[in-house]
Design an enzyme around this catalytic site. Sequence first.
Site: not given
Ligand code: ZN
Length: 679
Positions: A498, A549, A553, A643
């Site tokens: 991510d 995503h 954010h 991530h």
């Molecule tokens: Zn995230």
Amino acid sequence: MAGWIWPGLASPGNRQRVRQGQGEITARARRWMLLLSLGLLGSGWWWHHTQVALPVVRPAKVTPAAAQEPPVPWVWGVQRVIDRQWLAQQLRGLPPGTAVYAAQIEPGVGGRPAYRFYEAGLGAFSQQFWPASTVKILPAVAALEWVHAQGFSRQVTVVWPRRQDTLERIIDRAIRESSNLDYDLTVQLVGLDWLNQQFLSPERGFPTTQLQRGYSGTFDIHTSPRLILRQGQRQQWIPPRRAQGRGTCPAQGNCANLFEMTEAIRRVVLHAELGEAEQFRIPTATAAWLTELLCRAEPSFLAAGAKMALGGTPRICHKPGWVLSKHCVDSGVILAGRERYLLAVAMPAYRAGDNCRGLSQVAYQVLRALRTTPPVGMPHQPNEGVPVRAQLLPRHGMYEVVVQVPDASRVVVWLDQEFLGEQTGAGPEYRWLTHIRRGGERLLRVQAWQGTQPVAYYSRKVTVEPPIASCSDPPIPTPGRVHYRGSSHLPRVALSFDDGPDAKQTRRILDILQQEGVPATFFVQGRMARRSPQLLWRMQAETHEIANHSTNHRSLVTLSRAAVQQEIATTQALVCQQVGIRPRYLRPPYGHFDRTTRELAAQLGLSLVLWDVDTRDWQHRNPQRIIQTVQDQARAGSIILMHDIYSSTADALPQVIAVLRAKGLEFVTVSELLGSPDP
Ligand code: ZN
């Protein structure tokens, strides 16, 4: 035969010899055509030589680059590189029905010119104007080629049944004074079929232009009487000819466009600087003589405007045309010191005003714009310079640009008018990934540099597959499911990353995945993707999955419905534009979602994907703990959350992969894990 003049043909024996001479030439021409069809057609040499019915054989000078494939037809290439917007923006208020074609000429490679092409209004390739006298240059050049092919020069005397004159004088009057009778004579001399089929052919650079109308009304240009060519001691009989082809131009007019009219003049005026493929088949001295006529052709509708825009007294080598009730036209080459331009304008006569002065106003605006605005884009030149090889290799919806140049320090690559990137450094090979937004036949163009000097122009036709998704199509809604893991019946896991792409860590992670041959799924943030499109291209080219995503954010449950829609849709569109695919999955930031998130995602064709193994890599930044979590929690069907913005995650990745392999698990993308059907 009564009334014919046959000077110098006193005895029947003499006539017999001339006839034999004519017969010999025909037989030689046939042999030559046979040779062509047998041996030379496949060699790449044919492009500019096939359509000649007369025995002119020149040694072909082929550069190594050109030897690999037939060169791209010049007109086809120009249609793909010509700028359709810029000049149109400069010429606001262009009168309706006006067509403009212009080019800047600049020094190219090998002492030859390069060009930047522009058009406005109806443009360079429109046939919606009456070409009038501008076409007179075409049979003039054709006549010169035709007599030269038979061993005569422009001083040849042409003997008609009721008149005789030198070709030089006929062409002089046709060009400088725009004499209709002399224009008709040049057409009759070469014959209408030869003119339209051999000279004005696509292979010779004239796919559009066809002449079928005489201008004098004195005689029918579809028939040519018996003629004699006479020069010094040589004479040659030309039998009568009748045109078989009947033109298809509207209203028995002539078909022409500004581009091809200007081409004829460009190839005469710049003759000495051009490559052989572009040159008319006339001696340099003849081209220079014809240039002088063009530079003295009256009147010039462009002159006043050119003088005002460029200062001094620019030299304008051109051929004007004007039919009172129809159009004002002028096209030619404008020379002002080191500045050189091509310019052609056609305007309805009633809009152009007295003496076609509207053309002068357009000339002023075009030339002022071209000389005061820094040029954009890459100039265009027929293949020239050091040998170049260029390819576009398909890579899962992306393309890899591969250019080979032996001696260069930089290459710049364009696809038509789309910049595909540049690379510096010593070759011989340059490679990079790119996304191409439009499929079909395109022109791949390379400019190679050595220091500050261009050393090659190269272009070739390529076929590009259209992108998988058309980003303007509406998405297909999905049921808006939420997935935490895949089926446990198969020994498969999905690695997911991510928050990237990150210039440094995502690159490292992609390197490791490539080394290990492991696919992964990247949930990208729109704001990050915008900064690193090359990483998206690489993900796609290396068969990873790209998913959504959000854009900034933010926790989607805290936003208004409109803002959530915006957060999701922006990234969908961005990924589609960059890689030509539509993401299928949304992972809401922080895993926060509600009913609105699911509804809006579903409308955009997305399902929600969470995870069942959380490495918490963002929190502890400890490679050992990442590996341990995967070791403890991953099982068949797991979706593992990491991530791609932390170095600790990249550090852990080889070991993570090893641990999962040791468990007998295979790596798949989220789509494969969830067994989604293709959209
Ligand atoms: Zn995230």
